[in-house]
Structures are given as C-alpha cells and as structure tokens.
Design a protein around this motif. Sequence first.
Motif, PDB file in Angstrom:
ATOM      1  N   ILE A 108      72.121  57.491  74.825  1.00 40.05           N
ATOM      2  CA  ILE A 108      71.123  56.593  74.247  1.00 40.05           C
ATOM      3  C   ILE A 108      69.841  57.397  74.095  1.00 40.05           C
ATOM      4  N   LYS A 109      69.297  57.392  72.880  1.00 39.94           N
ATOM      5  CA  LYS A 109      68.096  58.175  72.602  1.00 39.94           C
ATOM      6  C   LYS A 109      67.017  57.264  72.031  1.00 39.94           C
ATOM      7  N   ALA A 110      65.797  57.469  72.499  1.00 32.06           N
ATOM      8  CA  ALA A 110      64.643  56.744  71.957  1.00 32.06           C
ATOM      9  C   ALA A 110      63.584  57.764  71.549  1.00 32.06           C
ATOM     10  N   MET A 111      63.075  57.602  70.349  1.00 32.11           N
ATOM     11  CA  MET A 111      62.040  58.499  69.853  1.00 32.11           C
ATOM     12  C   MET A 111      60.705  58.143  70.506  1.00 32.11           C
ATOM     13  N   LEU A 112      59.990  59.151  70.975  1.00 34.15           N
ATOM     14  CA  LEU A 112      58.679  58.942  71.607  1.00 34.15           C
ATOM     15  C   LEU A 112      57.540  59.535  70.776  1.00 34.15           C
ATOM     16  N   MET A 113      57.672  60.787  70.363  1.00 30.78           N
ATOM     17  CA  MET A 113      56.672  61.462  69.542  1.00 30.78           C
ATOM     18  C   MET A 113      55.280  61.411  70.180  1.00 30.78           C
ATOM     19  N   LEU A 114      55.203  61.860  71.416  1.00 29.29           N
ATOM     20  CA  LEU A 114      53.944  61.881  72.164  1.00 29.29           C
ATOM     21  C   LEU A 114      53.409  63.303  72.207  1.00 29.29           C
ATOM     22  N   GLU A 115      52.169  63.493  71.722  1.00 27.52           N
ATOM     23  CA  GLU A 115      51.619  64.850  71.710  1.00 27.52           C
ATOM     24  C   GLU A 115      50.190  64.937  72.228  1.00 27.52           C
ATOM     25  N   SER A 116      49.662  63.838  72.755  1.00 28.72           N
ATOM     26  CA  SER A 116      48.294  63.872  73.286  1.00 28.72           C
ATOM     27  C   SER A 116      48.170  62.876  74.434  1.00 28.72           C
ATOM     28  N   ARG A 117      47.086  63.024  75.181  1.00 27.88           N
ATOM     29  CA  ARG A 117      46.805  62.054  76.241  1.00 27.88           C
ATOM     30  C   ARG A 117      46.615  60.658  75.660  1.00 27.88           C
ATOM     31  N   LEU A 118      46.007  60.562  74.476  1.00 33.69           N
ATOM     32  CA  LEU A 118      45.830  59.259  73.826  1.00 33.69           C
ATOM     33  C   LEU A 118      47.180  58.622  73.522  1.00 33.69           C
ATOM     34  N   ASP A 119      48.117  59.407  73.003  1.00 35.38           N
ATOM     35  CA  ASP A 119      49.467  58.888  72.753  1.00 35.38           C
ATOM     36  C   ASP A 119      50.090  58.374  74.049  1.00 35.38           C
ATOM     37  N   ILE A 120      49.934  59.139  75.122  1.00 37.68           N
ATOM     38  CA  ILE A 120      50.490  58.733  76.419  1.00 37.68           C
ATOM     39  C   ILE A 120      49.818  57.464  76.908  1.00 37.68           C
ATOM     40  N   ASP A 121      48.492  57.377  76.803  1.00 33.64           N
ATOM     41  CA  ASP A 121      47.770  56.169  77.226  1.00 33.64           C
ATOM     42  C   ASP A 121      48.279  54.940  76.477  1.00 33.64           C
ATOM     43  N   ASN A 122      48.450  55.074  75.171  1.00 31.26           N
ATOM     44  CA  ASN A 122      48.939  53.949  74.366  1.00 31.26           C
ATOM     45  C   ASN A 122      50.367  53.570  74.752  1.00 31.26           C
ATOM     46  N   PHE A 123      51.209  54.575  74.942  1.00 35.44           N
ATOM     47  CA  PHE A 123      52.593  54.337  75.348  1.00 35.44           C
ATOM     48  C   PHE A 123      52.643  53.638  76.715  1.00 35.44           C
ATOM     49  N   MET A 124      51.880  54.138  77.669  1.00 38.64           N
ATOM     50  CA  MET A 124      51.885  53.559  79.010  1.00 38.64           C
ATOM     51  C   MET A 124      51.302  52.143  79.009  1.00 38.64           C
ATOM     52  N   ARG A 125      50.274  51.919  78.203  1.00 40.27           N
ATOM     53  CA  ARG A 125      49.694  50.585  78.107  1.00 40.27           C
ATOM     54  C   ARG A 125      50.732  49.597  77.577  1.00 40.27           C
ATOM     55  N   HIS A 126      51.459  50.031  76.550  1.00 44.22           N
ATOM     56  CA  HIS A 126      52.515  49.182  75.988  1.00 44.22           C
ATOM     57  C   HIS A 126      53.594  48.907  77.037  1.00 44.22           C
ATOM     58  N   TYR A 127      53.981  49.937  77.767  1.00 42.32           N
ATOM     59  CA  TYR A 127      54.981  49.789  78.825  1.00 42.32           C
ATOM     60  C   TYR A 127      54.494  48.821  79.913  1.00 42.32           C
ATOM     61  N   GLU A 128      53.274  49.008  80.378  1.00 41.89           N
ATOM     62  CA  GLU A 128      52.743  48.191  81.456  1.00 41.89           C
ATOM     63  C   GLU A 128      52.519  46.736  81.041  1.00 41.89           C
ATOM     64  N   ASN A 129      52.302  46.493  79.747  1.00 40.53           N
ATOM     65  CA  ASN A 129      52.076  45.126  79.259  1.00 40.53           C
ATOM     66  C   ASN A 129      53.360  44.447  78.796  1.00 40.53           C
ATOM     67  N   SER A 130      54.487  45.089  78.999  1.00 38.79           N
ATOM     68  CA  SER A 130      55.763  44.497  78.602  1.00 38.79           C
ATOM     69  C   SER A 130      56.607  44.266  79.848  1.00 38.79           C
ATOM     70  N   ASP A 131      57.698  43.568  79.661  1.00 37.97           N
ATOM     71  CA  ASP A 131      58.592  43.343  80.797  1.00 37.97           C
ATOM     72  C   ASP A 131      59.843  44.220  80.688  1.00 37.97           C
ATOM     73  N   THR A 132      59.701  45.349  80.007  1.00 37.60           N
ATOM     74  CA  THR A 132      60.827  46.264  79.834  1.00 37.60           C
ATOM     75  C   THR A 132      60.797  47.360  80.887  1.00 37.60           C
ATOM     76  N   LYS A 133      61.908  48.046  80.991  1.00 36.55           N
ATOM     77  CA  LYS A 133      62.023  49.161  81.920  1.00 36.55           C
ATOM     78  C   LYS A 133      62.303  50.439  81.130  1.00 36.55           C
ATOM     79  N   PRO A 134      61.875  51.578  81.634  1.00 38.00           N
ATOM     80  CA  PRO A 134      62.180  52.846  80.956  1.00 38.00           C
ATOM     81  C   PRO A 134      63.698  53.090  80.928  1.00 38.00           C
ATOM     82  N   LEU A 135      64.170  53.779  79.905  1.00 36.60           N
ATOM     83  CA  LEU A 135      65.595  54.110  79.822  1.00 36.60           C
ATOM     84  C   LEU A 135      66.073  54.839  81.065  1.00 36.60           C
TER      85      LEU A 135
END
Length: 172
Positions: A108-135
């Motif tokens: 199972i593959k999920a595209m992330l395309m993270l290349e900056s701290r801003l990308d990571i902040d946005n990704f983590m914010r989305h993760y923390e505000n959802s009820d999903t779990k990392p693969l």
Amino acid sequence: MIADERREKILSILKDRSVPLTGTDLSKLTGVSRQVIVQDIAILRARGLNIIATPQGYLLMKDLKNRMRKIIACCHDKMGMRKELEIIVDNGGKVIDVIVEHSLYGEIKAMLMLESRLDIDNFMRHYENSDTKPLSMLTGGVHLHTIEVPDETSYYHIVSDLEKHGYLINNR
C-alpha cells in the motif's frame, strides 16, 4: 469549454507548476465541479500521464533533473513521525511517499510529496485534526519511504541522522 479542451488546460496548468494544485482550485480555474476534475485526471492518467494525487493536490511528475531517488526502511511510533520527516527535509531530501506491506492487500503506497518544514506542518496538522492513523500503524511502525535527494552526501546525512535517532531499519 469542451472536455478535451478542458483536459488540455488542466495539463497545461499542471505542467507550469512545481507544487501540487487541489482539485477545488482546478475546478475554479476550469469552471467545472471538483468531481469533473477527478474524472478528467483519471482520463489523463489513463492516457499515460504521470499525475499523482498528494495530500496537497495534484502534481504532474516531471523528469528528475540532477536528483536521485532512494528507498529507506524505517520504524517508529506515531510520536516519531514528525521528527523522521524533518530529518529528511532538513538534510535536503523530499519525501515522495510512504509504503507499507499489508498482510491482506500487499503493498500500500500513499503519496506525500513533502519537501519543507511548512509541508510537514500542514501534513501533521491535517493528521492531528483527523481521526485517521498513519499507514505505518498497520505494520507496527515499519514502513518504507521513497526519498528524492540532490546527491549522495545528502542521502548519507539523512541515513546517519535516521540511524542516530533509531528510526532506520536498513543500511545503505
């Protein structure tokens, strides 16, 4: 605008961008619904175009110029996710995807395309505000990342830092 013209416009828009664009933004630019964009992207992909869907939107994959791709195997709990991603981007890498080996579904593959701290902040914010779990939680924290690096030196620094933090499973 007829469908073929719209798809050519979508392709033209994506060719001119180096960062993803959301389906909502594409729908505004083309005057159709987001669902029509999803269908258009599927048709463009079926024609052989390498358009990927990332958490940030759609991206047309272009030829890699002076960059290398490597796959690394990692393991950590969900608390280590941010630090692992930061190590990669802080050392000049781009996190292309995350891959897990599932006992029922296989890879199972999920595209992330993270290349900056801003990308990571946005990704983590989305993760923390959802009820999903990392693969990686499906596999006890074990996962792969495809990373893009400018050179062997950057790759070496990423591997060294991941090893230092106990996140790396394999060696170069």
